[in-house]
Design a protein around this motif. Sequence first.
Motif, mmCIF file in Angstrom:
data_model
loop_
_atom_site.group_PDB
_atom_site.id
_atom_site.type_symbol
_atom_site.label_atom_id
_atom_site.label_comp_id
_atom_site.label_asym_id
_atom_site.label_seq_id
_atom_site.Cartn_x
_atom_site.Cartn_y
_atom_site.Cartn_z
ATOM 1 N N GLY A 1 0.884 3.926 -3.082
ATOM 2 C CA GLY A 1 0.515 5.317 -2.836
ATOM 3 C C GLY A 1 1.616 6.293 -3.208
ATOM 4 N N LEU A 2 2.839 5.961 -2.847
ATOM 5 C CA LEU A 2 3.966 6.859 -3.139
ATOM 6 C C LEU A 2 4.297 6.930 -4.625
ATOM 7 C CD1 LEU A 2 6.281 6.063 -0.107
ATOM 8 C CD2 LEU A 2 4.840 8.093 -0.467
ATOM 9 N N ARG A 3 3.928 5.904 -5.372
ATOM 10 C CA ARG A 3 4.168 5.890 -6.819
ATOM 11 C C ARG A 3 3.273 6.866 -7.574
ATOM 12 N NH1 ARG A 3 3.890 0.005 -7.614
ATOM 13 N NH2 ARG A 3 1.793 0.505 -8.285
ATOM 14 N N MET A 4 2.160 7.218 -6.985
ATOM 15 C CA MET A 4 1.209 8.104 -7.658
ATOM 16 C C MET A 4 1.808 9.493 -7.788
ATOM 17 S SD MET A 4 -2.346 6.893 -5.959
ATOM 18 C CE MET A 4 -2.952 5.251 -6.254
ATOM 19 N N GLY A 5 1.833 10.000 -8.995
ATOM 20 C CA GLY A 5 2.449 11.297 -9.258
ATOM 21 C C GLY A 5 1.619 12.477 -8.786
ATOM 22 N N ASP A 6 0.322 12.395 -8.967
ATOM 23 C CA ASP A 6 -0.575 13.482 -8.593
ATOM 24 C C ASP A 6 -0.768 13.483 -7.076
ATOM 25 O OD1 ASP A 6 -2.665 15.532 -9.320
ATOM 26 O OD2 ASP A 6 -3.927 14.041 -8.303
ATOM 27 N N ILE A 7 -0.471 14.594 -6.424
ATOM 28 C CA ILE A 7 -0.510 14.689 -4.964
ATOM 29 C C ILE A 7 -1.913 14.419 -4.421
ATOM 30 C CG2 ILE A 7 -0.865 17.202 -4.869
ATOM 31 C CD1 ILE A 7 1.337 15.242 -2.453
ATOM 32 N N ARG A 8 -2.935 14.887 -5.120
ATOM 33 C CA ARG A 8 -4.312 14.672 -4.652
ATOM 34 C C ARG A 8 -4.682 13.188 -4.707
ATOM 35 N NH1 ARG A 8 -8.643 17.801 -3.430
ATOM 36 N NH2 ARG A 8 -10.688 16.921 -3.850
ATOM 37 N N ARG A 9 -4.345 12.516 -5.806
ATOM 38 C CA ARG A 9 -4.631 11.074 -5.924
ATOM 39 C C ARG A 9 -3.848 10.278 -4.887
ATOM 40 N NH1 ARG A 9 -3.502 8.434 -10.924
ATOM 41 N NH2 ARG A 9 -4.602 6.712 -9.951
ATOM 42 N N LYS A 10 -2.599 10.666 -4.665
ATOM 43 C CA LYS A 10 -1.764 9.992 -3.674
ATOM 44 C C LYS A 10 -2.397 10.117 -2.289
ATOM 45 C CE LYS A 10 2.182 11.684 -1.820
ATOM 46 N NZ LYS A 10 3.588 12.107 -1.764
ATOM 47 N N ARG A 11 -2.787 11.325 -1.913
ATOM 48 C CA ARG A 11 -3.406 11.525 -0.595
ATOM 49 C C ARG A 11 -4.738 10.788 -0.488
ATOM 50 N NH1 ARG A 11 -2.116 17.986 0.138
ATOM 51 N NH2 ARG A 11 0.057 17.706 0.822
ATOM 52 N N GLU A 12 -5.531 10.836 -1.540
ATOM 53 C CA GLU A 12 -6.821 10.148 -1.549
ATOM 54 C C GLU A 12 -6.622 8.646 -1.303
ATOM 55 O OE1 GLU A 12 -9.866 9.107 -5.069
ATOM 56 O OE2 GLU A 12 -9.506 11.255 -4.812
ATOM 57 N N PHE A 13 -5.664 8.038 -2.002
ATOM 58 C CA PHE A 13 -5.409 6.612 -1.837
ATOM 59 C C PHE A 13 -4.900 6.290 -0.434
ATOM 60 C CE2 PHE A 13 -2.506 3.012 -1.833
ATOM 61 C CZ PHE A 13 -3.335 2.012 -2.297
ATOM 62 N N LEU A 14 -3.879 7.020 0.023
ATOM 63 C CA LEU A 14 -3.276 6.715 1.323
ATOM 64 C C LEU A 14 -4.255 6.928 2.481
ATOM 65 C CD1 LEU A 14 0.311 8.159 0.753
ATOM 66 C CD2 LEU A 14 -0.358 5.735 0.850
ATOM 67 N N TRP A 15 -4.975 8.056 2.479
ATOM 68 C CA TRP A 15 -5.944 8.309 3.550
ATOM 69 C C TRP A 15 -7.065 7.266 3.526
ATOM 70 C CZ3 TRP A 15 -5.516 10.923 7.832
ATOM 71 C CH2 TRP A 15 -4.665 12.033 7.899
ATOM 72 N N SER A 16 -7.583 6.944 2.322
ATOM 73 C CA SER A 16 -8.697 5.987 2.255
ATOM 74 C C SER A 16 -8.261 4.606 2.732
ATOM 75 C CB SER A 16 -9.299 5.924 0.856
ATOM 76 O OG SER A 16 -8.386 5.381 -0.071
ATOM 77 N N GLU B 1 0.834 -1.212 0.000
ATOM 78 C CA GLU B 1 0.000 0.000 0.000
ATOM 79 C C GLU B 1 0.865 1.258 0.000
ATOM 80 O OE1 GLU B 1 -3.974 -1.350 2.457
ATOM 81 O OE2 GLU B 1 -2.091 -1.128 3.554
ATOM 82 N N ARG B 2 1.908 1.271 0.825
ATOM 83 C CA ARG B 2 2.793 2.441 0.871
ATOM 84 C C ARG B 2 3.453 2.675 -0.481
ATOM 85 N NH1 ARG B 2 4.335 0.311 6.307
ATOM 86 N NH2 ARG B 2 6.071 -0.722 5.281
ATOM 87 N N LYS B 3 3.957 1.617 -1.078
ATOM 88 C CA LYS B 3 4.642 1.738 -2.376
ATOM 89 C C LYS B 3 3.674 2.219 -3.453
ATOM 90 C CE LYS B 3 7.487 -0.903 -5.577
ATOM 91 N NZ LYS B 3 8.092 -2.208 -5.875
#
Length: 146
Positions: A51-66, A47-49
């Motif tokens: 999430g961190l791979r996502m380039g768009d900051i909003r998508r990254k935060r959305e994935f990690l928080w969810s 999950e960490r990997k």
Amino acid sequence: MGPSFLSSGTVHSLPRDLAHEVRLFHVRLPLDRDLPEGPFSSLSPVERKRGLRMGDIRRKREFLWSRWFLRSLLAFMTGQSPEAIRIRTGPSGKPDLLDFPLHFNLSHKWDRAVYSVAPFPVGVDLEAPPRNAGSLGRALLLAGRF
């Protein structure tokens, strides 16, 4: 106690009040900030990997928080810690909870996430209502899905 099953040599049971219910949860995701280190470390390495791979900051935060809210919710419902929750991806790509007789599904969009949890396969989807739908139209759209 409700139904139980055997996994990895350990029997886990559901509380009686969860044995036949679908639980729905709605969360507003705090997309204005990164997931703090403590909650971040409770995610699995995969999950960490991801999430961190996502380039768009909003998508990254959305994935990690969810995913963190999902782990917290499942931890609360099973009595485990968030990092002890074992999630695998099934053949169809749908995530599956190991070690407990619970099924779950999540959907996230914008700054919202919805979760469904039940002792049987369940699904949930978060969609925007059509622009021309008033409150009655939105209610009918929701009711039509069930």
